[in-house]
Scaffold this active site. Structure first.
Site, short mmCIF file in Angstrom:
data_model
loop_
_atom_site.label_atom_id
_atom_site.label_comp_id
_atom_site.label_asym_id
_atom_site.label_seq_id
_atom_site.Cartn_x
_atom_site.Cartn_y
_atom_site.Cartn_z
N ALA A 170 44.56 33.22 48.19
CA ALA A 170 45.22 32.52 49.29
C ALA A 170 44.93 33.20 50.62
O ALA A 170 44.64 32.54 51.63
CB ALA A 170 46.73 32.44 49.03
N TYR A 187 42.37 35.17 51.34
CA TYR A 187 40.94 35.00 51.64
C TYR A 187 40.67 33.61 52.19
O TYR A 187 39.96 33.43 53.18
CB TYR A 187 40.13 35.25 50.37
N LYS A 239 43.45 22.67 34.48
CA LYS A 239 42.61 23.88 34.40
C LYS A 239 43.19 24.79 33.32
O LYS A 239 44.21 25.45 33.52
CB LYS A 239 42.57 24.60 35.74
N GLU A 290 36.38 25.68 27.17
CA GLU A 290 37.38 26.75 27.19
C GLU A 290 37.98 26.95 25.80
O GLU A 290 38.44 26.01 25.17
CB GLU A 290 38.49 26.41 28.18
N LYS A 328 36.23 17.36 40.29
CA LYS A 328 34.77 17.37 40.34
C LYS A 328 34.27 16.05 40.89
O LYS A 328 34.82 14.99 40.55
CB LYS A 328 34.18 17.59 38.94
N CYS A 386 40.85 62.29 53.44
CA CYS A 386 40.59 61.72 52.12
C CYS A 386 41.33 62.51 51.06
O CYS A 386 41.20 63.74 51.01
CB CYS A 386 39.08 61.73 51.85
N CYS A 396 36.89 57.18 54.43
CA CYS A 396 36.52 58.59 54.28
C CYS A 396 35.15 58.80 54.90
O CYS A 396 34.21 58.03 54.66
CB CYS A 396 36.50 58.97 52.80
N CYS A 432 31.66 63.11 48.92
CA CYS A 432 32.98 62.76 48.37
C CYS A 432 32.80 62.34 46.92
O CYS A 432 32.13 61.34 46.64
CB CYS A 432 33.60 61.63 49.17
#
EC number: 6.5.1.2
Length: 701
Positions: free
Chosen positions: A44, A46, A128, A186, A302, A417, A440, A446
């Site tokens: 959501a 993103y 789904k 599925e 679809k 760090c 860092c 590291c």
């Protein structure tokens, strides 16, 4: 900040700054998703970034950046099963979370296809299923192979186990099936069967499963086929790939054909013609969710016409012609016990909430992301608080808000760090804005960054070294045998030089496994261009971007020569413009490559690595098209197809689509309104053609 303002309230200057911020934020999220396999944003969040970016570009089209975000994939195959390479990638779906997202999806489809408003755009819609994806290969109607999704390219061969499922026909029924086809669907476990299984497991003193999906996945992936046979697994067929000949004209007809061939298909799938019908169906299924015999986490839409699906094609992780409309996230309240810091491969410090374990949507959650220090400040969260968390699908759980403050002291992000002690800073961009993420500065000194980079280097999406996974990388690093990528190819020598026992004497290894590992490492001394570049783990240069560079430059030598020239000449150089001129490549990726080349320790590492491996040239796909390998630029208005479709078609034919005109451009396709690109093409004496001439050239008149 402009990020808080509604799009309609932004000034032109604020819009330009906001587009730059969004480009960086989305590129960071893409890098986390594609390179680290560790998403730092929920779907959501993103999607909200992408939608805001699109809205600003729509209001200020002249401000669209060259690195404007564009639409850009599970777990790797395990060691217990043979690997199975998919003939066509098993991709995931893009997600929609709101009605507006679904409406926008339909608008994008219409725009891409150039459909008139009155033209019907039909979809199929179906629940789904929350299960395990499986691909079934049939030849002459006989089941030859069953493979899990894996990382989308390579899965696990579970043929023997799949044959025990009553819903999977070993021999296809009826007629009309192609000589060869992969039927996909599925594997799931019904809720009642799951409850019965857990009751039996508990009675026998064995560990119970957290949810039906985990039970289905664990049951199918049993090394003992008799255990799989004893488990109540079901299968829905809903998709296909690699059919040797066409067998339907629509998605709806194709699924009906599956039923005729002996597969179980979802009786709730319907064909609908308007967005209003789509949303009504979603509400209907959501209302019935609890009463269905299987777990679902949304609805899939679809495009019904298969010829339109073909035209729409794919982006790197998903088809353009399908979307998953997810149900709202599930939430719970628990206590925040503490905040830990994780150091990623590119040095990013991510705060992680350590929680009192709580069940959310059937899964026990004990950690959740806090994203970054700005998010912690916004939430006002600290150890001891009661917090609300949410989990949506397979996304990392996130803390939403403080429900009840505790007595703990305020928490502050460390400025060093926690692993190597190096300074952790928020980088400042050219406009003077601080990065949302603290990083860092220790680089390869590291240990956390070094180990994460090594894990990425050997991962399935990079060098894909069989038998060398995260556990082995960590072990070799702790023993001092592998500190940098080149050490992997010197493993035997490094073990001897460190005075360690031979690998076959190590716990967990034997003579045979040691030989297999050394052989697997040697088998990767020749590595494809795109895999090698992706394996370096350069910020903003993930799987998709690496493939774009490989298709454009073809050879590693010519590509890295351009990177060196750009690093030496700066952003005004021709080499820099060549890098960002590739369609889909932005300034962030180009500058990150230049920064990588500018670091002496990176140059030393790369030189040492290239002594151990040979980077293979990218070979353009043999399409038989006269434009294969050609660099093309589209400018002006196209009248026979949309710009996106034209670019997608050119790429499918093996052409390299660029966003800028240069001396290396082979063809410029100019439509009405062509401007500076056409002028430059004429000045350079390049081949210029109309859209009709282009279509004639590629055989689509």
């Amino acid at each position: 900040m402009s990020g808080d303002k509604p799009v309609e309230a932004l000034s032109e200057a604020e819009a330009a700054a906001e587009l730059e911020r969004l480009a960086r934020a989305i590129a960071d999220a893409d890098a986390a998703y594609y390179q680290n396999d560790a998403p730092e944003l929920t779907d959501a969040d993103y999607d909200a970034l992408r939608q805001r970016n699109l809205a600003i570009e729509a209001r200020f089209p002249a401000l669209k950046r060259e690195d404007s975000p564009t639409d850009r994939v599970g777990a790797e195959a395990g060691d217990g099963f043979a690997k199975a390479r998919h003939s066509a990638p098993m991709l995931s779906l893009d997600n929609a979370f709101t009605d507006e997202d679904v409406a926008d999806f339909a608008v994008r489809i219409r725009r891409f296809l150039g459909l008139a408003p009155e033209e019907t755009l039909a979809f199929t819609a179906e629940p789904k299923i929350d299960g395990l994806s499986l691909s079934l290969t049939y030849e002459n109607g006989k089941l030859m192979r069953a493979a899990t999704r894996g990382d989308g390219q390579t899965g696990e061969d579970v043929t023997a186990n799949a044959r025990t499922l009553g819903d999977i026909p070993v021999k296809l029924k009826g007629k009309g099936w192609p000589e060869r086809i992969e039927v996909r669907g599925e594997v799931y476990m019904a809720k009642s069967a799951f409850a019965d299984l857990n009751a039996r497991e508990a009675e026998a003193g064995r560990k119970v499963f957290a949810n039906p999906r985990n039970a289905a996945a664990g049951s199918l992936r049993q090394l003992d086929v008799e255990i799989t046979k004893s488990r109540p697994l079901r299968f829905f067929a809903y998709a296909w790939a690699a059919a040797s000949e066409p067998f339907a004209q629509t998605q709806f007809e194709a699924v009906k054909a599956f039923a005729d061939w002996g597969f179980v298909t979802n009786s709730r799938m319907i064909r609908i013609k308007t967005v209003e019908e789509v949303l009504s169906y979603y509400q209907e299924i959501e209302a019935e969710r609890a009463s269905l015999e299987y777990d679902i986490d949304g609805v899939v839409y679809k495009v019904d016409r298969l010829d339109w699906q073909q035209r729409l094609g794919f982006v790197s992780r998903a088809p353009r012609w399908a979307i998953a409309h997810k149900f709202p996230a599930e939430k719970a309240v628990t206590t925040l016990l503490g905040i830990d810091i994780q150091v990623g491969r590119t040095g990013s410090l991510t705060p992680v909430a350590r929680l009192e374990p709580v069940t959310v949507g059937g899964v026990v959650v004990s950690n959740a992301t806090l994203h970054n220090e700005d998010e912690i400040a916004r939430l006002g969260v600290k150890p001891g608080d009661k917090v609300e968390i949410q989990r949506a699908g397979d996304v990392i759980p996130q803390v939403l808000r403080v429900v009840e403050p505790g007595q703990g002291a305020p928490w502050a992000m460390p400025d060093t760090c926690p692993v190597c002690g190096s300074a952790a800073v928020r980088e400042i961009d050219d406009a003077g804005r601080a990065d949302v993420r603290r990083r860092c500065t220790g680089g390869l000194i590291c240990p956390a960054q070094a180990v994460e980079r090594l894990k990425h280097f050997v991962s399935r999406k990079a060098l894909d070294i069989d038998g060398l996974g995260e556990k082995q990388v960590l072990l070799f690093h702790e023993k001092g045998a592998v500190k940098a990528p080149q050490d992997i190819f010197r493993l035997k020598k490094n073990i001897e030089a460190a005075g360690l026992p031979p690998l076959e004497e190590w716990e967990g290894f034997g003579a045979q496994s040691a030989r297999k590992l050394y052989s697997a490492i040697d088998a990767r001394r020749k590595v494809p261009f795109a895999r090698f570049l992706n394996g370096l783990g350069i910020r903003y240069v993930g799987q998709t971007t690496s493939a774009q560079f490989a298709r454009s430059f073809l050879s590693w030598q010519s590509f890295w020569a351009a990177v060196k020239a750009a690093e030496e000449g700066g952003i005004e150089s021709e080499a820099y413009n060549e890098l960002i001129g590739i369609d889909g490549i932005g300034q962030a990726a180009a500058r990150s490559l230049m920064a990588f080349e500018g670091e002496p320790h990176n140059r030393e590492m790369l030189a040492a690595l290239l002594e151990e491996v040979e980077v293979e040239d990218e070979i353009p796909a043999e399409t038989g098209s006269p434009v294969t390998g050609k660099t093309v630029v589209f400018t002006g208005t196209l009248e026979k197809m949309t710009r996106d479709e034209a670019k997608a078609r050119a790429s499918a034919l093996g052409a390299k689509v660029a966003g800028t005109v240069s001396a290396k451009t082979d063809i410029v396709i100019a439509g009405p309104g062509a401007g500076s690109k056409l002028v430059k093409a004429e000045q350079l004496g390049l081949a210029v053609m109309t859209e009709d001439e282009w279509l004639a050239l590629i055989g689509e008149t």
